[in-house]
Enzyme design. Structure first.
Site, PDB file in Angstrom:
ATOM      1  N   GLN A 154       0.886  -1.157  -0.058  1.00  0.00           N
ATOM      2  CA  GLN A 154       0.051  -0.049   0.019  1.00  0.00           C
ATOM      3  C   GLN A 154       1.025   1.242   0.067  1.00  0.00           C
ATOM      4  O   GLN A 154       0.476   2.422  -0.343  1.00  0.00           O
ATOM      5  CB  GLN A 154      -0.891  -0.019   1.175  1.00  0.00           C
TER       6      GLN A 154
ATOM      7  N   SER B  57      -0.841   1.792   5.194  1.00  0.00           N
ATOM      8  CA  SER B  57      -0.987   3.349   5.336  1.00  0.00           C
ATOM      9  C   SER B  57      -2.319   3.659   4.920  1.00  0.00           C
ATOM     10  O   SER B  57      -2.675   4.842   5.225  1.00  0.00           O
ATOM     11  CB  SER B  57      -0.052   3.864   4.553  1.00  0.00           C
ATOM     12  N   CYS B  58      -3.261   2.738   4.363  1.00  0.00           N
ATOM     13  CA  CYS B  58      -4.623   3.044   4.377  1.00  0.00           C
ATOM     14  C   CYS B  58      -5.330   3.129   5.455  1.00  0.00           C
ATOM     15  O   CYS B  58      -5.027   2.846   6.572  1.00  0.00           O
ATOM     16  CB  CYS B  58      -5.284   2.039   3.549  1.00  0.00           C
ATOM     17  N   VAL B  59      -6.439   3.715   5.475  1.00  0.00           N
ATOM     18  CA  VAL B  59      -7.419   3.848   6.692  1.00  0.00           C
ATOM     19  C   VAL B  59      -8.582   3.203   6.417  1.00  0.00           C
ATOM     20  O   VAL B  59      -9.294   3.585   5.519  1.00  0.00           O
ATOM     21  CB  VAL B  59      -7.349   5.359   7.154  1.00  0.00           C
ATOM     22  N   GLY B 122      -3.697   3.569   9.054  1.00  0.00           N
ATOM     23  CA  GLY B 122      -2.930   4.733   8.941  1.00  0.00           C
ATOM     24  C   GLY B 122      -1.555   4.442   9.466  1.00  0.00           C
ATOM     25  O   GLY B 122      -1.009   5.341  10.335  1.00  0.00           O
TER      26      GLY B 122
END
Lengths: 204, 188
Positions: A154, B57-59, B122
């Site tokens: 990601q 890192s995505c939420v 995150g």
């Protein structure tokens, strides 16, 4: 990939060739370092939307070790090395002369060993390409992460998504002597370098 | 249940295998989780579970209304819609996906005043980056919180930051958000 999104067959072949050239230099570098045979597969070239990166390269829940480096040239691309845990531990063992046993715990020393291997790989990969492009390409200092494959990928995905819609990812798989599952090097060139590569190879 | 009761009461009249049993199974087992992929979001009615695999890192933004029994889960990759290149997919950005999801939840019968939110993810997977400008995980979660505040949706709980990827499951029935980091589970 079925959807080539505007790339011609010959352009994709050229990008694959770049992956093979870079990957072979990188694997030679590792082979010299650990004094073992390193086998390289034929490169793949993925052209897709940035959000598909985390799911395109295998089981996203698998725990892997990843090294990330920026590839500086005229633009800023991404360079990743993904290693299955067992291979990461083996590589670190060969490099540091230690011996890991069953629980395959990954400690600080392994982190820096893997960072170094990633750095050597990326440097030789990029220096091979820079000879084609006739200008300097340099990797940034490496960062290492251990975690789920999807979560690790990601990071480059969101970096690339900030720059452009579609990404081109060149993957070169490699195995070392006594591990069955391959690790891979992923090079995501920025649009400027991409164009330059294609121009230099004379396919545009 | 129905079948065994009938047999026990000595009716001898075993119900034909109707839909009675079948329609209970999904809600009772809750096995069918919808997996929310990167840059996607889903809104569902209550018994359906939602899941994000591998939040780095995505939420993962969960917004829910327990009384109406609807919930949505988003997997946002980048912080701001205005800064992004791709304007076709609102679900990619932490701010725009909240607007879109809230609209869809209200369409499904939620009341705006009853909406609550929980966020997770995150993380900063790679250790080497010292400057905050490059820390996409932190920026994602900050923008999500900011947007929730702007939309006046109370943020009930959060589990953000760290260096490890998470797998999350959201249960709209009671609004519980289970978070798995490595082999460890926690609930918020």
């Amino acid at each position: 990939m079925v959807d080539n999104s505007g790339y011609k067959e010959i352009e994709i072949d050229a990008l694959k060739e770049i992956g093979s050239i870079g990957g072979l230099h990188a694997s030679t570098a590792i082979a010299n370092l650990i004094k073992k045979d390193v086998m390289v597969e034929v490169s793949d070239c993925f052209i897709a939307k940035a959000e598909t990166i985390p799911t395109s390269f295998g089981d996203r829940e698998e725990i892997v070790a990843g090294v990330y480096l920026d590839a500086y040239s005229k633009g800023k691309g991404c360079m990743m090395m993904i290693l299955p845990m067992k291979m990461a531990v083996k590589l670190s063992d060969y490099m540091t002369g230690r011996q890991h046993h069953e629980p395959w715990l990954f400690d600080e020393e392994d982190y820096s060993a893997i960072a170094e291997i990633g750095n050597i790989c990326a440097s030789s990969y990029l220096s091979a390409i820079s000879k084609i492009l006739d200008h300097v390409m340099l990797p940034s200092p490496p960062g290492v992460a251990v975690g789920m494959l999807g979560a690790i990928l990601q990071y480059p995905a969101s970096l690339v998504a900030e720059m452009s819609d579609y990404i081109v990812a060149i993957r070169t798989e490699f195995t070392i002597e006594d591990t069955r599952y391959p690790g891979f090097i992923l090079y995501i060139p920025d649009p400027v370098s991409q164009r330059e590569i294609l121009e230099k190879l004379g396919v545009v | 249940m129905l079948m065994t009761d009938d047999v026990r009461n000595g009716n001898g009249l075993v119900r034909p295998q109707s839909n009675d049993l079948l329609q209970f199974t999904p809600s009772m087992t809750c096995k069918n989780e919808i997996i929310v992929g990167v840059a996607e979001f889903y809104t569902v009615p209550a018994p359906q579970m939602l899941m994000c695999i591998g939040l780095g890192s995505c939420v993962g933004i969960a917004i829910y209304d327990v009384r109406a029994g609807v919930a949505g889960l988003a997997h946002a990759m980048l912080p701001r819609f205005d800064d992004g290149k791709d304007k076709q997919n609102a679900a990619k950005y932490a701010d725009s996906v909240i607007y879109v999801m809230v609209d869809e939840l209200i369409e499904r019968g939620a009341t705006k005043a009853n909406l609550r939110a929980k966020i997770a993810g995150g993380a900063q997977m790679f250790q080497f980056i010292s400057s905050d400008t490059l820390n996409i995980g932190l920026r994602n979660s900050d923008v999500a919180k900011e947007t929730l505040k702007k939309e006046r949706i109370p943020l009930v709980a959060e589990d953000v930051g760290g260096t490890k990827g998470r797998t999350v499951r959201f249960n709209p029935t009671d609004g519980s958000y289970s978070i798995q980091i490595g082999g460890e589970y926690s609930w918020i």
